[in-house]
Design an enzyme around this catalytic site. Structure first.
Site, PDB file in Angstrom:
ATOM      1  N   TYR A 138      32.603  61.831  95.270  1.00  0.00           N
ATOM      2  CA  TYR A 138      31.776  60.766  95.956  1.00  0.00           C
ATOM      3  C   TYR A 138      32.456  60.536  97.324  1.00  0.00           C
ATOM      4  O   TYR A 138      31.866  59.523  98.010  1.00  0.00           O
ATOM      5  CB  TYR A 138      32.022  59.543  94.888  1.00  0.00           C
ATOM      6  CG  TYR A 138      30.884  59.547  93.861  1.00  0.00           C
ATOM      7  CD1 TYR A 138      31.218  60.220  92.590  1.00  0.00           C
ATOM      8  CD2 TYR A 138      29.654  58.631  93.720  1.00  0.00           C
ATOM      9  CE1 TYR A 138      30.477  59.927  91.665  1.00  0.00           C
ATOM     10  CE2 TYR A 138      28.759  58.371  92.962  1.00  0.00           C
ATOM     11  CZ  TYR A 138      29.061  59.082  91.765  1.00  0.00           C
ATOM     12  OH  TYR A 138      28.256  59.103  90.657  1.00  0.00           O
ATOM     13  N   LYS A 190      38.500  66.092  81.935  1.00  0.00           N
ATOM     14  CA  LYS A 190      38.350  67.414  81.921  1.00  0.00           C
ATOM     15  C   LYS A 190      39.422  68.325  82.202  1.00  0.00           C
ATOM     16  O   LYS A 190      38.995  69.357  83.252  1.00  0.00           O
ATOM     17  CB  LYS A 190      36.999  67.548  82.376  1.00  0.00           C
ATOM     18  CG  LYS A 190      36.266  69.217  82.018  1.00  0.00           C
ATOM     19  CD  LYS A 190      35.670  68.949  80.730  1.00  0.00           C
ATOM     20  CE  LYS A 190      35.393  70.369  80.171  1.00  0.00           C
ATOM     21  NZ  LYS A 190      35.160  70.472  78.642  1.00  0.00           N
ATOM     22  N   ASP A 222      33.432  65.939  77.553  1.00  0.00           N
ATOM     23  CA  ASP A 222      32.177  66.083  76.800  1.00  0.00           C
ATOM     24  C   ASP A 222      32.610  65.576  75.331  1.00  0.00           C
ATOM     25  O   ASP A 222      31.384  65.075  74.704  1.00  0.00           O
ATOM     26  CB  ASP A 222      32.158  67.711  76.604  1.00  0.00           C
ATOM     27  CG  ASP A 222      33.601  68.465  76.340  1.00  0.00           C
ATOM     28  OD1 ASP A 222      34.682  67.726  76.464  1.00  0.00           O
ATOM     29  OD2 ASP A 222      33.671  69.547  76.214  1.00  0.00           O
ATOM     30  N   ASP A 246      30.278  57.740  85.925  1.00  0.00           N
ATOM     31  CA  ASP A 246      29.134  57.498  86.088  1.00  0.00           C
ATOM     32  C   ASP A 246      28.168  57.945  85.077  1.00  0.00           C
ATOM     33  O   ASP A 246      27.416  56.991  84.338  1.00  0.00           O
ATOM     34  CB  ASP A 246      28.538  58.092  87.110  1.00  0.00           C
ATOM     35  CG  ASP A 246      27.191  57.994  87.779  1.00  0.00           C
ATOM     36  OD1 ASP A 246      26.721  56.654  87.472  1.00  0.00           O
ATOM     37  OD2 ASP A 246      26.651  59.143  88.069  1.00  0.00           O
ATOM     38  N   ASP A 250      26.208  55.442  81.602  1.00  0.00           N
ATOM     39  CA  ASP A 250      24.735  55.283  81.213  1.00  0.00           C
ATOM     40  C   ASP A 250      24.367  55.662  79.923  1.00  0.00           C
ATOM     41  O   ASP A 250      23.915  54.953  79.206  1.00  0.00           O
ATOM     42  CB  ASP A 250      23.879  56.341  82.218  1.00  0.00           C
ATOM     43  CG  ASP A 250      23.425  55.639  83.386  1.00  0.00           C
ATOM     44  OD1 ASP A 250      23.912  54.836  83.959  1.00  0.00           O
ATOM     45  OD2 ASP A 250      22.162  56.281  84.017  1.00  0.00           O
TER      46      ASP A 250
END
Ligand code: IPM
Ligand code: MG
Length: 358
Positions: A138, A190, A222, A246, A250
């Site tokens: 970002y 990850k 994951d 992020d 959601d």
């Protein structure tokens, strides 16, 4: 003398102005009930303002916003403009410019019927995600080479710093301790594929040794999305990097009833911080008075908690929880049969009657 808080209000685009209107009504009412003052400064930034003036977020306004106690944001984003332009110019500008390094996202189910998962109760869905908010993919460090040709190369830097990682990990350990629930912090990363995340692994271990009372757990992103659906009760406090946070939040919003209820704080402890619903500007619902303002109202609750007005924050949260549980607000989507202002009216009507936790 009652305390007065200076709040910068940026309603933004799409449904932003409508949901913020209701959030502000609730803010003003709890201020009156709980005995503090709010002084609001409204800023017009967003797509309409840009289209009319070609101005995104001028430096002078940014300097003013910085001088407030907190910021309430509606939503930013408009399909008429280049993808990411306003998001970068407004949201990312504040996250980076005000160094809001924590993105705090509570995942709390208030009423069982709102959860799409079978047999999961409010007890099972009650965790909080601490998303790093200033680094990762970002930072805006990207480039194109041979753009528009068949040989095009595009790069985007994923950047982690020791300081940036350590401060957010430390915040998360402190939060896990403050929550005092399952006393567990889960690192989501990850590191098996994104090898630079070894920095997260080491920082988590090192900082974690200072918190012997907090159990350390780990999940790859994951697997974490799978656990979030399968066994959400497994989580208490979660810390993760910007982009994984992020995505994960959601998904997590859906198991707490949807984006209609999910709020977040962009925080730099002790400094001006920004509160917003997780949802976007939803242009197709704009101006129709149908968007659900609960997420913004919950963002107001988070903001008051941050400012130290814990009684008012709890009053809002308990009011919303009560209305959801009793099905006076039957659902959180546009199918609730209630308009934006009717939901606001229900919250206002129930605020004073609620027995607030001390
Ligand atoms: C969020 C949003 C933003 C993000 C977008 C609008 C840039 O999705 O706050 O989660 O990716 O952080
Ligand atoms: Mg998002």
């Amino acid at each position: 003398m009652p305390k007065t808080y200076a709040i910068a209000v940026i309603p933004g685009d799409g449904i932003g102005p409508e949901v913020v209107r209701e959030g502000v009504r609730v803010l003003e009412r709890v201020a009156a009930v709980d005995g503090f003052g709010v002084r609001l400064t409204r800023y017009p930034f967003g797509a309409e303002h840009y289209l009319a003036t070609k101005e995104i977020f001028p430096d002078s306004a940014f300097a003013e916003v910085r001088g407030h106690d907190a910021i309430l944001l509606g939503a930013i984003g408009d399909p008429r403009l280049q993808v990411g332009m306003l998001e970068f110019g407004i949201i990312m500008r504040m996250r980076a410019g005000l160094d809001l390094y924590v993105n705090l996202r509570p995942v709390k189910l208030y009423a069982e019927h709102l959860c799409p998962l079978k047999d999961k109760t409010p007890e099972d869905v009650d965790f909080i995600v601490v998303r790093e908010n200033t680094e990762d993919a970002y930072t805006g460090m990207y480039g194109h080479f041979k753009k528009g040709t068949p040989d095009e190369i595009a790069t985007q830097e994923i950047l982690f710093t020791r300081k940036g990682t350590e401060r957010v990990v430390r915040y998360a350990f402190d939060l896990a301790r403050r929550r005092g629930k399952r006393k567990k912090l889960t690192l989501v990363d990850k590191a098996n594929a994104v090898r630079a995340m070894d920095l997260w692994t080491r920082t988590f271990e090192e900082v974690g040794r200072e918190y012997p009372d907090i159990a350390r757990e780990h999940a790859y992103i994951d697997a974490a999305t799978m656990w979030c659906v399968k066994n959400p009760e497994w989580f208490d406090t979660v810390v993760t990097s910007n982009m994984f946070g992020d995505i994960l939040t959601d998904l997590a919003a859906m198991i707490q009833g949807g984006l209609g209820v999910a709020a977040s704080g962009n925080i730099h402890p002790g400094k001006v911080s920004l509160f917003e619903p997780i949802h976007g500007s939803a242009p197709k619902y704009a101006g129709k008075n149908v968007a659900n303002p609960i997420a913004t109202i919950m963002a107001v609750s988070m903001m008051l908690d941050y400012l130290g007005e814990t009684r008012a924050a709890a009053r809002i949260e308990d009011t919303v929880a009560g209305l959801l549980r009793s099905k006076r607000i039957p659902s959180l989507g546009s199918d609730s049969g209630l308009s934006t202002s009717q939901v606001g009216d229900l919250v206002l009507g129930a605020l004073e009657g609620v027995a607030v936790r001390s």
